[in-house]
Each structure stands twice: as structure tokens, then as C-alpha cells.
Write a protein that holds these residues in place. Sequence first.
Motif, PDB file in Angstrom:
ATOM      1  N   VAL A  34     -10.652   2.529   1.023  1.00 29.96           N
ATOM      2  CA  VAL A  34      -9.498   3.059   0.282  1.00 29.96           C
ATOM      3  C   VAL A  34      -8.437   3.522   1.273  1.00 29.96           C
ATOM      4  N   LYS A  35      -7.202   3.360   0.874  1.00 32.14           N
ATOM      5  CA  LYS A  35      -6.085   3.557   1.810  1.00 32.14           C
ATOM      6  C   LYS A  35      -5.423   4.931   1.667  1.00 32.14           C
ATOM      7  N   CYS A  36      -5.901   5.748   0.724  1.00 30.98           N
ATOM      8  CA  CYS A  36      -5.378   7.111   0.577  1.00 30.98           C
ATOM      9  C   CYS A  36      -6.535   8.095   0.657  1.00 30.98           C
TER      10      CYS A  36
ATOM     11  N   ARG B  37      -1.878  12.315  -1.408  1.00 29.94           N
ATOM     12  CA  ARG B  37      -1.723  11.798  -0.037  1.00 29.94           C
ATOM     13  C   ARG B  37      -0.434  12.291   0.615  1.00 29.94           C
TER      14      ARG B  37
ATOM     15  N   VAL C 286       0.846  -1.198   0.000  1.00 28.34           N
ATOM     16  CA  VAL C 286       0.000   0.000   0.000  1.00 28.34           C
ATOM     17  C   VAL C 286       0.890   1.260   0.000  1.00 28.34           C
TER      18      VAL C 286
ATOM     19  N   TYR D 219      -6.507  -4.926  -1.643  1.00 30.89           N
ATOM     20  CA  TYR D 219      -5.784  -4.824  -0.366  1.00 30.89           C
ATOM     21  C   TYR D 219      -6.706  -5.197   0.803  1.00 30.89           C
TER      22      TYR D 219
ATOM     23  N   LEU E 292      -5.642   8.717  -6.263  1.00 33.95           N
ATOM     24  CA  LEU E 292      -5.581   9.220  -4.882  1.00 33.95           C
ATOM     25  C   LEU E 292      -4.148   9.288  -4.361  1.00 33.95           C
ATOM     26  N   CYS E 293      -3.244   8.587  -5.028  1.00 29.50           N
ATOM     27  CA  CYS E 293      -1.846   8.618  -4.553  1.00 29.50           C
ATOM     28  C   CYS E 293      -1.260  10.020  -4.689  1.00 29.50           C
TER      29      CYS E 293
ATOM     30  N   CYS F  74       1.972   2.140  -3.391  1.00 30.46           N
ATOM     31  CA  CYS F  74       0.937   1.985  -4.429  1.00 30.46           C
ATOM     32  C   CYS F  74       0.662   3.285  -5.186  1.00 30.46           C
ATOM     33  N   THR F  75       0.543   3.141  -6.498  1.00 29.41           N
ATOM     34  CA  THR F  75       0.134   4.274  -7.355  1.00 29.41           C
ATOM     35  C   THR F  75      -0.957   3.804  -8.326  1.00 29.41           C
ATOM     36  N   LYS F  76      -1.786   2.883  -7.857  1.00 29.81           N
ATOM     37  CA  LYS F  76      -2.759   2.281  -8.778  1.00 29.81           C
ATOM     38  C   LYS F  76      -3.955   3.179  -9.073  1.00 29.81           C
ATOM     39  N   CYS F  77      -4.144   4.235  -8.287  1.00 27.90           N
ATOM     40  CA  CYS F  77      -5.245   5.157  -8.616  1.00 27.90           C
ATOM     41  C   CYS F  77      -4.800   6.584  -8.333  1.00 27.90           C
TER      42      CYS F  77
ATOM     43  N   ALA G  95      -9.674  -0.248  -7.581  1.00 25.85           N
ATOM     44  CA  ALA G  95      -8.213  -0.393  -7.570  1.00 25.85           C
ATOM     45  C   ALA G  95      -7.709  -0.800  -6.189  1.00 25.85           C
ATOM     46  N   CYS G  96      -8.371  -0.313  -5.152  1.00 25.57           N
ATOM     47  CA  CYS G  96      -7.873  -0.513  -3.778  1.00 25.57           C
ATOM     48  C   CYS G  96      -8.430  -1.772  -3.112  1.00 25.57           C
TER      49      CYS G  96
HETATM   50  S1  SF4 Z   1      -6.186   4.524  -2.703  1.00 23.68           S
HETATM   51 FE1  SF4 Z   1      -5.518   2.404  -2.782  1.00 23.68          FE
HETATM   52  S2  SF4 Z   1      -5.315   1.933  -4.965  1.00 23.68           S
HETATM   53 FE2  SF4 Z   1      -5.368   4.178  -4.753  1.00 23.68          FE
HETATM   54  S3  SF4 Z   1      -3.188   4.754  -4.634  1.00 23.68           S
HETATM   55 FE3  SF4 Z   1      -3.946   4.538  -2.526  1.00 23.68          FE
HETATM   56  S4  SF4 Z   1      -3.425   2.429  -1.952  1.00 23.68           S
HETATM   57 FE4  SF4 Z   1      -3.295   2.568  -4.199  1.00 23.68          FE
END
Ligand code: SF4
Length: 277
Positions: free
Chosen positions: A179-181, A119, A107, A200, A115-116, A110-113, A196-197
Motif C-alpha cells: 500500500v502506498k499510504c 497521509r 498514486v 498500482y 488511507l488517503c 489517489c483517494t481509492k481507500c 484498492a492499492c
Molecule cells: S493506499 Fe493506495 S489505494 Fe489507498 S489511497 Fe493510498 S494510493 Fe490510493
Amino acid sequence: MSDGRALARQYLEQQRLLGGDAVILSDSRTVAQSDSDDTPAIVGRVLASARRPRSDRPTVRPSDPGVRPSDASLPPPGISCDPPSADLFAADPVSQAGTLQAVAALVAACTKCRLCAGRTNTVPGEGPDDARLVVIGEGPGRVEDETGRPFVGKAGELLTKILGAIELPRERVFICNVVKCRPPENRLPQYDEIAACLPYLHRQLELLKPKVILAMGGTAAQTLLDTKQSLGALRNRVHRFRGIPVIVTYHPAALLRNPNWKRPTWDDVRIARRLLD
Ligand code: SF4
């Protein structure tokens, strides 16, 4: 008011406070008589009703209007969501993460969406590996983003109180978000961000194998159960995620805005507590 009628009123009030069955006096003549000289008969009937074996009493269903969950055993079953588990032979690193710490490390990078981009810290979740209860919220807010910890600030303090009320110290609960961000301006996470999240969260639940999940707020409930039903429709049911009971309730942030939801939330967390026992 005669002594007998006062006694009956006192008894019924005690029963109400103790959560006893309602006693409905539908015969108006009976009530009228009780005002005069027949009150002991009413008291006798009320006491007889209370003493009747529980098996003889009408069945109380939690779906009946006005019935509190504490009055019944457990709410009826709801949605059963059973997404495929991680493939042990998949090359996907999330499926391969063997510990919660490994998931948190993924996590953090992570740059999958989108929101990174905004953050300060990722907020993967926190709690013991052997937590029996997992609490899931929507996404990190400002203080969570600053600290990297879930449910801190006023909403977090309220969650700690809610958990304390069911004798569960926060330290014994795993707390995380969908979501983690942090979504900008605390907006709702969008569908593609959640998609995307979600791996996790699914992997965290696979590793934790909790006994009960408490989904707080509509986003957590709808995501976990893969449904568009409203929070109101999802409450007061025992749903399942891969067989694990899921109880849906209000998010603590919503309780801060609307204190009227504290009572129903209290009812919900007591259901979760009963499932843990
Ligand atoms: S919200 Fe989740 S999927 Fe999006 S960048 Fe953060 S950890 Fe990655």
C-alpha cells in the motif's frame, strides 16, 4: 587426545566452516578404537569421504531439516501466481500508465481507500526503471509518510545493509510497498485497502519486469502470491509471480525486533542473489 584424533577434529572443523558435507561416525567401536591406536584409519576414511566424487554423495535436499540453502542448489518451487495482466485497451488509467512516473502521479492523486485521509505524502516507491531486483514491503511508516520515500529510518538502514551484503547498492534496486499510504498507528493494511492499492503494484511490476522479487514480510508475500500461508511456510521456496521468481523473507522492521531472524534472512537474500546471477 592423540595427534591423529586432533588432526581429524581440525579437518572436520575446517570442512564445517567451508560448508562441506557432514561426516557421521555411527559405529561406536570405530570411535572407541580411534581413542587408542587406530586413529590414522579414521582420518583415512574421513579424507576418503571428502574426496569421493560429489555425484557419489547422498543427495541433499533443501527441504531436509537442518540443511542451509547454501548447501544445496536452490529451494524447491512454491506457489505460482499469475493474475491477468493489464488490458491495453482498458479505460482504467492505471493500466494505461506507461511509465513508473505516471504510476506515481496516479498514486499521488489517489483517494481509492480510507488511507488517503491520514497521509502526509504518498509513497509510490523508488528506484531505476531497469532494476533487476524489486523489494516489496508492507506499507509506509511514519518516516516514509513524512518523506515520501520507502524504507527509510532504521528498517530502511537495515535493508540498505542487507542489500549491500549481496553487493547490490540500494540505488540499483526498486523498493516499494503493497500500500502506498501510511496505515494509522502503523497497523496492518486491511483487506479492502490492499485490494484498492494492488493495481498500482501490479502495474509497477509490469513496467519493471524484474528478474527477481524479494517479498519482505507476511503482508507482501501473501498479497503478491494471493495466499494465506504463513511467512514461515512460504520461506525457502522459489515462488513465481507471472513467471518472475519470488523469494520470501522477514521484514527488516521484524529483524530489528528479533535479531534471531537475521541469519535466516541472510540465507533468503543469498538465494535471491543467486537467482540474479
Ligand atoms: S493506499 Fe493506495 S489505494 Fe489507498 S489511497 Fe493510498 S494510493 Fe490510493
